[in-house]
Design an enzyme around this catalytic site. Structure first.
Site, PDB file in Angstrom:
ATOM      1  N   CYS A   1      -8.229   4.322  -2.565  1.00 10.80           N
ATOM      2  CA  CYS A   1      -9.932   4.972  -3.296  1.00 10.80           C
ATOM      3  C   CYS A   1      -9.927   5.764  -4.145  1.00 10.80           C
ATOM      4  CB  CYS A   1     -10.554   6.413  -1.888  1.00 10.80           C
ATOM      5  SG  CYS A   1     -10.046   6.584  -0.286  1.00 10.80           S
TER       6      CYS A   1
ATOM      7  N   ASP B   1     -17.877  -0.505   4.613  1.00  7.63           N
ATOM      8  CA  ASP B   1     -17.551   0.633   3.475  1.00  7.63           C
ATOM      9  C   ASP B   1     -18.396  -0.503   2.602  1.00  7.63           C
ATOM     10  OD1 ASP B   1     -17.027   2.071   1.730  1.00  7.63           O
ATOM     11  OD2 ASP B   1     -15.136   1.354   1.334  1.00  7.63           O
TER      12      ASP B   1
ATOM     13  N   HIS C   1     -14.326   2.850   5.106  1.00  6.49           N
ATOM     14  CA  HIS C   1     -13.841   3.154   3.732  1.00  6.49           C
ATOM     15  C   HIS C   1     -12.686   4.058   4.688  1.00  6.49           C
ATOM     16  CE1 HIS C   1     -13.375   4.160  -0.213  1.00  6.49           C
ATOM     17  NE2 HIS C   1     -13.284   5.460  -0.142  1.00  6.49           N
TER      18      HIS C   1
END
Length: 230
Positions: free
Chosen positions: A119, A168, A199
């Protein structure tokens, strides 16, 4: 599956003072891996990832990018850690990450080094590559936001495995631009888009964990490291 190894807290001298992290020593370490956390800081999940890499033969250092704020443990609420990270200048992250690479080189001398990030940390992998990372042999950004107009030419030695999640769309929408930038720079690269995954699918403590996608991505990473850290 290889048995995960325990981690221990370590500190070292960084460019702006003391840095800290979690160190996982592999038996007969094949190479070294720098692990970059999500935007919640260095938590138990990130430590477990470092331990898994050590279990697979790669000594791993999970860096705490809130070291200069007293460490992630200084914040009682993960949201406070996220806010603190958002206030840190970009250049400091790059300097601290390069210091983490140097610490890895000291701990696994003569061995090749890789970086993995998730991330927020995946975005920092891209930024590290864009800043020029000549000592990296492999890099794996997990669903990392791509910087604007990236130029990866300074990171010629890094073989990049970019991992995305099909659901995502915000981040995976930059997949084509990332691939084009890697090709322009002449970097060895591959892109994996995990189907039916969102995600943060790799984080088994989070609500979007996807076991099938996480298992596949883990095998892809180990195969990549087996090829380019050998």
């Amino acid at each position: 599956m290889d048995r995960a190894q325990p981690t221990e807290p370590i500190t070292w001298r960084g460019p702006n003072g003391q840095l800290s992290g979690a160190w996982a020593q592999a038996h007969n370490a094949r190479r070294g891996v720098l692990v970059i956390h999500e935007n919640k800081g260095l938590n138990d999940w990130v430590r477990s990832v470092a331990g898994r890499f050590a279990g697979a033969g790669y000594s791993a250092l999970a860096i705490d990018l809130l070291s200069e704020e007293g460490g992630t443990g200084h914040f009682a609420d993960p949201a406070q850690a996220t806010a603190a990270l958002a206030a840190v200048p970009h250049d400091r992250f790059i300097a601290d990450l390069n210091s983490g690479i140097e610490e890895l080189q000291n701990r696994v001398p003569g061995r090749k080094i890789a970086v993995v990030g998730f991330c927020f940390g995946g975005g920092l992998v891209w930024q590290l590559l864009a800043s020029g990372a000549p000592h990296l042999s492999a890099a794996v950004p997990f669903y990392g936001p791509l910087p604007d107009n990236p130029d990866f030419a300074g990171s010629k030695s890094a073989a990049v495995l970019a991992i995305y999640a099909a659901l995502d769309t915000r981040v995976t929408g930059s997949e084509a631009a990332a691939k084009a930038a890697l090709d322009r720079a002449g970097l060895i690269n591959d892109v994996v888009v995990e189907p039916h995954a969102d995600h943060a699918f790799f984080n088994d403590t989070g609500p979007r964990y996807n076991a099938a996608a996480a298992d596949d991505a883990w095998q892809q990473v180990l195969e990549w490291f087996g090829r380019y850290l050998a």
